[in-house]
Write an enzyme that holds these catalytic residues in place. Sequence first.
Site, PDB file in Angstrom:
ATOM      1  N   GLU A 150      16.484  90.237 -12.496  1.00 52.79           N
ATOM      2  CA  GLU A 150      16.127  89.053 -12.083  1.00 52.79           C
ATOM      3  C   GLU A 150      14.864  88.437 -12.948  1.00 52.79           C
ATOM      4  O   GLU A 150      14.286  87.553 -12.333  1.00 52.79           O
ATOM      5  CB  GLU A 150      15.575  89.181 -10.656  1.00 52.79           C
ATOM      6  CG  GLU A 150      16.546  89.581  -9.766  1.00 52.79           C
ATOM      7  CD  GLU A 150      18.094  88.764  -9.575  1.00 52.79           C
ATOM      8  OE1 GLU A 150      17.976  87.457  -9.638  1.00 52.79           O
ATOM      9  OE2 GLU A 150      18.792  89.351  -9.479  1.00 52.79           O
ATOM     10  N   GLY A 187      22.084  84.941  -3.422  1.00 59.21           N
ATOM     11  CA  GLY A 187      23.067  84.681  -4.856  1.00 59.21           C
ATOM     12  C   GLY A 187      23.841  86.115  -4.892  1.00 59.21           C
ATOM     13  O   GLY A 187      24.431  86.390  -4.199  1.00 59.21           O
TER      14      GLY A 187
HETATM   15  C1  SIN Z   1      19.400  86.376  -5.364  1.00 57.92           C
HETATM   16  O1  SIN Z   1      20.688  86.894  -5.388  1.00 57.92           O
HETATM   17  O2  SIN Z   1      19.047  86.556  -4.231  1.00 57.92           O
HETATM   18  C2  SIN Z   1      18.885  85.886  -6.216  1.00 57.92           C
HETATM   19  C3  SIN Z   1      19.471  85.155  -7.332  1.00 57.92           C
HETATM   20  C4  SIN Z   1      20.558  85.855  -8.062  1.00 57.92           C
HETATM   21  O3  SIN Z   1      20.527  86.794  -8.495  1.00 57.92           O
HETATM   22  O4  SIN Z   1      21.865  85.285  -8.058  1.00 57.92           O
END
Ligand code: SIN
Length: 187
Positions: free
Chosen positions: A98, A26
């Site tokens: 996160e 993401g």
């Molecule tokens: C990720 O990007 O792997 C986790 C989700 C995010 O922070 O958007």
Amino acid sequence: MLDTSAENQRRHDLHPDQPVWLFGYGSLIYKADFPFLARRPASIDGWARRFWQGSHDHRGTPDHPGRVVTLIRAPGNRCAGMAYQVTPDVFQHLDHREKNGYLRVTTRLTFSDGQQQAGLIYLATPDNAAFLGEASEEHIARHIAASHGPSGSNTEYLLQLAEALRQLNVGDEHVFRIEHYLLASAG
Ligand code: SIN
């Protein structure tokens, strides 16, 4: 507000001198605000990227959470993203970033040359308190268009992710359809 950072700091016994791979699917693809030793396009098998996680702290507020991505089990599907090789001290910052429902989980990464390696992902499972769950892609687009938080607009998150996926040559119908609905409704 939900905060998974303490749980994340507890659950992994990482050796300070031992670099690990972290797979981002993401915002971690396009916003690498942490030091890394190497970065390589990679994918994980059996997962699909979905805008089903609420964001109370970055792209929305506790009263009006935005929508950000998590991973849903999807046998036969491959989710592509970016892997970073990091030293474990980096998780102090990332666990905070996160913290709204994501837990660090070990999985198998496949690099673009076919080589495989164990790595970590941040996963927000359906039982976390910030999970919003499934909705139609049109609904998700409207929700994103109306959401803003301390890190900026939810629209920016979506558009930056879609652009980063295109640059990686990754097709993701879910993300691109939501982008299409959002841009169409913006006129
Ligand atoms: C990720 O990007 O792997 C986790 C989700 C995010 O922070 O958007």
